[in-house]
Design a protein around this motif. Structure first.
Motif, mmCIF file in Angstrom:
data_model
loop_
_atom_site.group_PDB
_atom_site.id
_atom_site.type_symbol
_atom_site.label_atom_id
_atom_site.label_comp_id
_atom_site.label_asym_id
_atom_site.label_seq_id
_atom_site.Cartn_x
_atom_site.Cartn_y
_atom_site.Cartn_z
ATOM 1 N N THR A 287 0.992 -1.106 -0.086
ATOM 2 C CA THR A 287 0.129 0.404 -0.468
ATOM 3 C C THR A 287 1.062 1.053 -0.107
ATOM 4 O O THR A 287 0.606 2.837 -0.331
ATOM 5 C CB THR A 287 -1.053 0.220 0.850
ATOM 6 O OG1 THR A 287 -0.242 0.179 1.794
ATOM 7 C CG2 THR A 287 -1.476 -1.410 1.505
ATOM 8 N N ILE A 288 2.209 1.135 0.482
ATOM 9 C CA ILE A 288 3.188 1.782 0.367
ATOM 10 C C ILE A 288 4.187 2.520 -0.842
ATOM 11 O O ILE A 288 4.154 2.869 -1.772
ATOM 12 C CB ILE A 288 3.597 2.058 2.073
ATOM 13 C CG1 ILE A 288 2.555 2.031 3.167
ATOM 14 C CG2 ILE A 288 4.481 2.954 1.940
ATOM 15 C CD1 ILE A 288 3.529 1.732 4.271
ATOM 16 N N PHE A 289 4.531 1.423 -1.171
ATOM 17 C CA PHE A 289 5.421 0.876 -1.735
ATOM 18 C C PHE A 289 5.062 -0.083 -3.312
ATOM 19 O O PHE A 289 4.347 -1.141 -2.886
ATOM 20 C CB PHE A 289 6.977 0.277 -1.379
ATOM 21 C CG PHE A 289 7.401 1.163 -0.430
ATOM 22 C CD1 PHE A 289 8.529 2.102 -0.041
ATOM 23 C CD2 PHE A 289 7.383 0.291 0.970
ATOM 24 C CE1 PHE A 289 8.983 2.617 0.885
ATOM 25 C CE2 PHE A 289 7.889 1.052 2.744
ATOM 26 C CZ PHE A 289 8.386 2.328 1.845
ATOM 27 N N THR A 290 5.218 -0.123 -4.477
ATOM 28 C CA THR A 290 5.460 -1.020 -5.443
ATOM 29 C C THR A 290 6.039 -1.731 -5.129
ATOM 30 O O THR A 290 7.221 -1.684 -5.609
ATOM 31 C CB THR A 290 5.160 -0.062 -7.150
ATOM 32 O OG1 THR A 290 3.702 1.064 -6.995
ATOM 33 C CG2 THR A 290 5.102 -1.209 -7.725
ATOM 34 N N LEU A 291 6.504 -3.081 -5.038
ATOM 35 C CA LEU A 291 6.739 -3.922 -5.356
ATOM 36 C C LEU A 291 6.903 -4.574 -5.998
ATOM 37 O O LEU A 291 5.928 -4.762 -7.515
ATOM 38 C CB LEU A 291 6.013 -5.691 -3.632
ATOM 39 C CG LEU A 291 5.673 -4.924 -2.567
ATOM 40 C CD1 LEU A 291 4.629 -5.909 -2.014
ATOM 41 C CD2 LEU A 291 6.558 -4.517 -1.528
#
Length: 218
Positions: free
Chosen positions: A175-179
């Motif tokens: 939800t914070i970083f594109t993995l």
């Protein structure tokens, strides 16, 4: 370029190393910290990674370097806002890492309300094993993390004690970083962390999954 290798032979260029702090209650208590309301996140650069047989170099600006054995998760496909029930589908493999922490430096920076990247991200701060393919691990919450120093067992804790399990960590981080493929997640450490010094030999192991052995430079 630093790479992460799956035992089947596939390699990934290492991207982001996303680390979860305070994810085992006993470790939180041993450091006198408060239980977090949400996962505590910090990062290490790919340049901090070393492999089996290499040496840890403790920076001259610290006199209190601690070991923290952890389950490492290698991401194999891109994901953003990943649903909880799909989280483990993004894992390419599982390994073991040692999150090295300059405890004295970290403590001083935390007192001042400053970031503590230099306590976590220095060169050689992330010894990392090869990875076992994800499909060979039935449940990442049923593993045992062990770390010994000079043959003395210091850490021996089950991943079942994680406050935030692997699938929840992946969901939250996405939800914070594109993995992305090659990203690595360090999932927190069980109790038993301690200081290492010049000449020490460290072995971190998750039986049946991965092992990494390193030494501290003289």
């Amino acid at each position: 370029m630093k790479t992460a290798r799956i035992k089947s032979g596939k390699e990934f260029a290492i991207g982001k190393i996303l680390c979860i702090g305070r994810n085992y209650v006993d470790h939180i208590h041993e450091l006198g910290n408060e239980l977090p309301a949400a996962p505590v996140i910090f990062m290490k650069p790919a340049s901090s990674v070393i492999s089996d047989g290499e040496s840890i170099v403790i920076p001259a600006y610290s006199n209190d370097c601690h070991h923290e054995g952890e389950l490492a998760v290698l991401i194999g496909k891109t994901g953003k806002d990943i649903p909880l029930d799909e989280a483990l589908e993004h894992v390419a493999g599982y390994g073991v890492a040692i999150d090295l922490t300059l405890r004295d430096v970290q403590g001083e920076l935390k007192k001042k309300g400053l970031p503590w990247d230099i306590a976590k991200g220095f060169d050689t701060a992330c010894p990392l094993s090869d990875f076992t393919p994800a499909e060979q691990i039935a449940d990442p919450q049923q593993l045992q993390i062990r770390l010994s120093v000079n043959g003395e067992m210091r850490q021996d804790g089950p991943t079942s004690l994680m406050i935030n399990p692997v699938r929840e960590i992946i969901r939250h981080l996405s939800t914070i970083f594109t993995l992305e493929p090659g990203d690595i997640i360090l999932t927190g450490t069980p109790a038993g962390v301690g200081r290492i010094i010049s000449g020490d030999k460290l072995v971190a192991e998750i039986p049946g999954v991965a092992r990494v052995e390193v030494s501290v430079a003289l």
